[in-house]
Design a protein around this motif. Structure first.
Motif, short mmCIF file in Angstrom:
data_model
loop_
_atom_site.label_atom_id
_atom_site.label_comp_id
_atom_site.label_asym_id
_atom_site.label_seq_id
_atom_site.Cartn_x
_atom_site.Cartn_y
_atom_site.Cartn_z
N ASP A 71 21.86 -92.46 34.05
CA ASP A 71 21.45 -93.05 32.77
C ASP A 71 19.93 -93.09 32.58
O ASP A 71 19.45 -93.26 31.48
N PHE A 72 19.19 -92.92 33.70
CA PHE A 72 17.73 -93.02 33.63
C PHE A 72 17.04 -91.82 34.27
O PHE A 72 15.97 -91.95 34.83
N SER A 73 17.68 -90.66 34.18
CA SER A 73 17.12 -89.47 34.81
C SER A 73 16.94 -88.35 33.79
O SER A 73 17.85 -88.03 33.03
N LYS A 74 15.75 -87.79 33.79
CA LYS A 74 15.49 -86.56 33.04
C LYS A 74 15.68 -85.43 34.05
O LYS A 74 14.95 -85.33 35.03
N ASP A 75 16.65 -84.59 33.82
CA ASP A 75 17.03 -83.59 34.80
C ASP A 75 17.57 -82.34 34.12
O ASP A 75 17.29 -82.13 32.93
N SER A 76 18.36 -81.55 34.82
CA SER A 76 18.87 -80.30 34.25
C SER A 76 19.73 -80.51 33.01
O SER A 76 19.88 -79.59 32.21
N ARG A 77 20.25 -81.69 32.83
CA ARG A 77 20.99 -81.97 31.59
C ARG A 77 20.05 -81.95 30.39
O ARG A 77 20.48 -81.75 29.26
N HIS A 78 18.74 -82.14 30.64
CA HIS A 78 17.74 -82.16 29.56
C HIS A 78 16.94 -80.87 29.49
O HIS A 78 16.63 -80.39 28.41
N PHE A 79 16.55 -80.32 30.65
CA PHE A 79 15.69 -79.14 30.65
C PHE A 79 16.36 -77.88 31.18
O PHE A 79 15.73 -76.84 31.28
N GLY A 80 17.63 -77.93 31.48
CA GLY A 80 18.36 -76.75 31.91
C GLY A 80 18.21 -76.46 33.40
O GLY A 80 17.69 -77.27 34.16
N PHE A 81 18.68 -75.31 33.78
CA PHE A 81 18.65 -74.89 35.18
C PHE A 81 17.21 -74.69 35.66
O PHE A 81 16.33 -74.32 34.89
N ILE A 82 17.01 -74.92 36.96
CA ILE A 82 15.73 -74.66 37.62
C ILE A 82 15.82 -73.26 38.24
O ILE A 82 16.81 -72.92 38.88
N GLN A 83 14.78 -72.48 38.06
CA GLN A 83 14.73 -71.16 38.69
C GLN A 83 14.38 -71.32 40.18
O GLN A 83 13.66 -72.25 40.55
N LYS A 84 14.86 -70.42 41.02
CA LYS A 84 14.66 -70.58 42.46
C LYS A 84 13.19 -70.64 42.85
O LYS A 84 12.84 -71.34 43.79
N GLN A 85 12.32 -69.97 42.14
CA GLN A 85 10.90 -70.00 42.50
C GLN A 85 10.26 -71.37 42.24
O GLN A 85 9.17 -71.64 42.72
N ASN A 86 10.95 -72.24 41.49
CA ASN A 86 10.44 -73.60 41.26
C ASN A 86 10.85 -74.58 42.34
O ASN A 86 10.30 -75.68 42.40
N LEU A 87 11.81 -74.22 43.18
CA LEU A 87 12.22 -75.12 44.26
C LEU A 87 11.18 -75.09 45.36
O LEU A 87 10.76 -74.03 45.82
N VAL A 88 10.75 -76.27 45.78
CA VAL A 88 9.67 -76.41 46.75
C VAL A 88 10.21 -76.74 48.14
O VAL A 88 9.74 -76.22 49.15
N GLY A 89 11.20 -77.64 48.20
CA GLY A 89 11.68 -78.06 49.51
C GLY A 89 13.00 -78.79 49.45
O GLY A 89 13.52 -79.10 48.38
N ILE A 90 13.53 -79.06 50.64
CA ILE A 90 14.76 -79.82 50.80
C ILE A 90 14.43 -81.07 51.62
O ILE A 90 13.73 -80.99 52.63
N ALA A 91 14.88 -82.22 51.13
CA ALA A 91 14.57 -83.49 51.78
C ALA A 91 15.16 -83.55 53.18
O ALA A 91 16.31 -83.16 53.39
N GLU A 92 14.35 -84.02 54.12
CA GLU A 92 14.81 -84.20 55.49
C GLU A 92 14.90 -85.66 55.87
O GLU A 92 15.78 -86.06 56.62
N SER A 93 13.97 -86.47 55.38
CA SER A 93 14.02 -87.91 55.67
C SER A 93 13.26 -88.67 54.59
O SER A 93 12.52 -88.09 53.80
N PHE A 94 13.48 -89.99 54.60
CA PHE A 94 12.90 -90.86 53.59
C PHE A 94 12.25 -92.05 54.27
O PHE A 94 12.71 -92.52 55.31
#
Length: 107
Positions: A71-94
């Motif tokens: 309900d409070f996220s601007k994401d692919s539902r708003h801006f569409g798919f992300i191209q693979k070159q825009n992906l930076v990383g995968i979370a490992e820990s927080f």
């Protein structure tokens, strides 16, 4: 490492949490990503702005990412798919540090 801004990933991640991530080699991206992975991506509409979202689905070289707090996220539902070159990383820990998560009024 990047810092979460906002509430789009609640309850998993809070505003101010630090995300430690592993950089993605785009040549091997499909080998390391699966549905449910938390990814860091360049925002498709805001230059020099990273976003933290969850991978919902992938289609060839495009990725649909969403926030856990839909309900409070601007994401692919708003801006569409992300191209693979825009992906930076995968979370490992927080890392959640209470002092970093306080609102401006100290609560």
């Amino acid at each position: 490492m990047c810092r979460v801004k906002g509430i789009s990933m609640l309850p998993t991640l809070k505003h101010g949490d630090l995300v430690i991530y592993k950089a993605i080699n785009i040549n091997y991206i499909n080998d390391c990503l699966e549905k449910g992975s938390i990814v860091i991506s360049k925002h498709p509409l805001k230059a020099n702005y990273l976003i933290v979202k969850r991978l919902e689905r992938k289609e060839k070289d495009k990725y649909f990412i969403i926030g856990d707090n839909k309900d409070f996220s601007k994401d692919s539902r708003h801006f569409g798919f992300i191209q693979k070159q825009n992906l930076v990383g995968i979370a490992e820990s927080f890392l959640s540090l209470p002092i970093l998560n306080k609102s401006s009024d100290g609560k």
